[in-house]
Design an enzyme around this catalytic site. Structure first.
Site, PDB file in Angstrom:
ATOM      1  N   ASP A  72       0.858  -1.192   0.000  1.00 24.37           N
ATOM      2  CA  ASP A  72       0.000   0.000   0.000  1.00 24.37           C
ATOM      3  C   ASP A  72       0.900   1.250   0.000  1.00 24.37           C
ATOM      4  OD1 ASP A  72      -2.193   1.740   0.527  1.00 24.37           O
ATOM      5  OD2 ASP A  72      -1.806   1.588   2.689  1.00 24.37           O
ATOM      6  N   ASP A 127      -0.359   4.980   0.904  1.00 22.50           N
ATOM      7  CA  ASP A 127      -0.658   5.945   1.977  1.00 22.50           C
ATOM      8  C   ASP A 127      -0.646   5.294   3.362  1.00 22.50           C
ATOM      9  OD1 ASP A 127      -1.151   8.573   0.653  1.00 22.50           O
ATOM     10  OD2 ASP A 127      -2.493   7.301  -0.526  1.00 22.50           O
TER      11      ASP A 127
HETATM   12 MG    MG Z   1      -3.025   3.015   3.486  1.00 25.38          MG
END
Ligand code: MG
Length: 199
Positions: free
Chosen positions: A8, A10
């Site tokens: 991922d 963010d």
């Molecule tokens: Mg995230």
């Protein structure tokens, strides 16, 4: 043995800052021109910061690119991804950011020297994790972690205020930082192959 890492962006590659004064809180403060504080431990920004739907919509529309552009990367993440890449593993970034933010995201990754092999935009991460034959997945949103883990893929969940009610799962290891991610990657290697450890 080479592995596919699903990662991922963010909250995992980006350094969002401390829970009590994250970049989201700071930017919301600037934008709304009133004191914003963390009210609830949830991924939902409206509830987390007690803002209205309208306020969030306006913020996203006008400021999301500012957040994505100005957020700093986690220095340690960069170093570890470089080691993984050099060792021949595939780094498959899976982000819930909309595809309209792709070029900005690619530029941010490039400017910050973060290596990656693929970049995918998906709100539902489990289907793409299965399709891409991800061996180990790293995210900070517990809903994503649970969905991916339900496909029998091991997950590293990065600790954040919004997942502090995480109840535990046999396929999910919760960690505090990239030092602990590295430890768990090495543990994964030692369980699965004789692949040399990251130094
Ligand atoms: Mg995230």
């Amino acid at each position: 043995m080479k592995y596919n890492f699903g990662i991922d962006i963010d909250g995992v590659l980006t350094d969002e800052g401390p829970d009590e004064n994250s970049i989201w809180q700071q930017k919301l403060n600037e934008f709304l021109d009133r004191e914003i504080s963390l009210k609830e431990n949830t991924y939902d920004l409206r509830k987390a910061f007690a803002i209205s739907d309208q306020e969030l919509n306006d913020f996203i529309e006008q400021k999301i690119e500012d957040v994505y552009n100005s957020v700093e990367p986690v220095a340690k993440a960069k170093k570890i991804l470089k080691q993984l890449s050099k060792a021949g593993h595939r780094l498959i970034l899976i982000t819930a950011r909309g595809a309209e933010h792709r070029s900005l995201t690619e530029k941010w990754l490039k400017n910050n020297n973060i290596p990656f092999d693929e970049l995918h935009h998906a709100k539902a991460k489990a289907p793409i994790a299965v399709k891409k034959e991800i061996d180990l997945f790293i995210d900070d949103k517990q809903e994503n972690a649970l969905e991916v883990a339900s496909e029998n893929i091991p997950v590293i969940l990065v600790s954040k205020y919004h997942n502090n009610n995480f109840q535990g799962h046999k396929q999910i290891t919760k960690v505090n930082n990239w030092d602990e991610i590295k430890e768990n990657i090495n543990l994964f290697f030692s369980k699965n192959t004789h692949s040399s450890k990251l130094s």
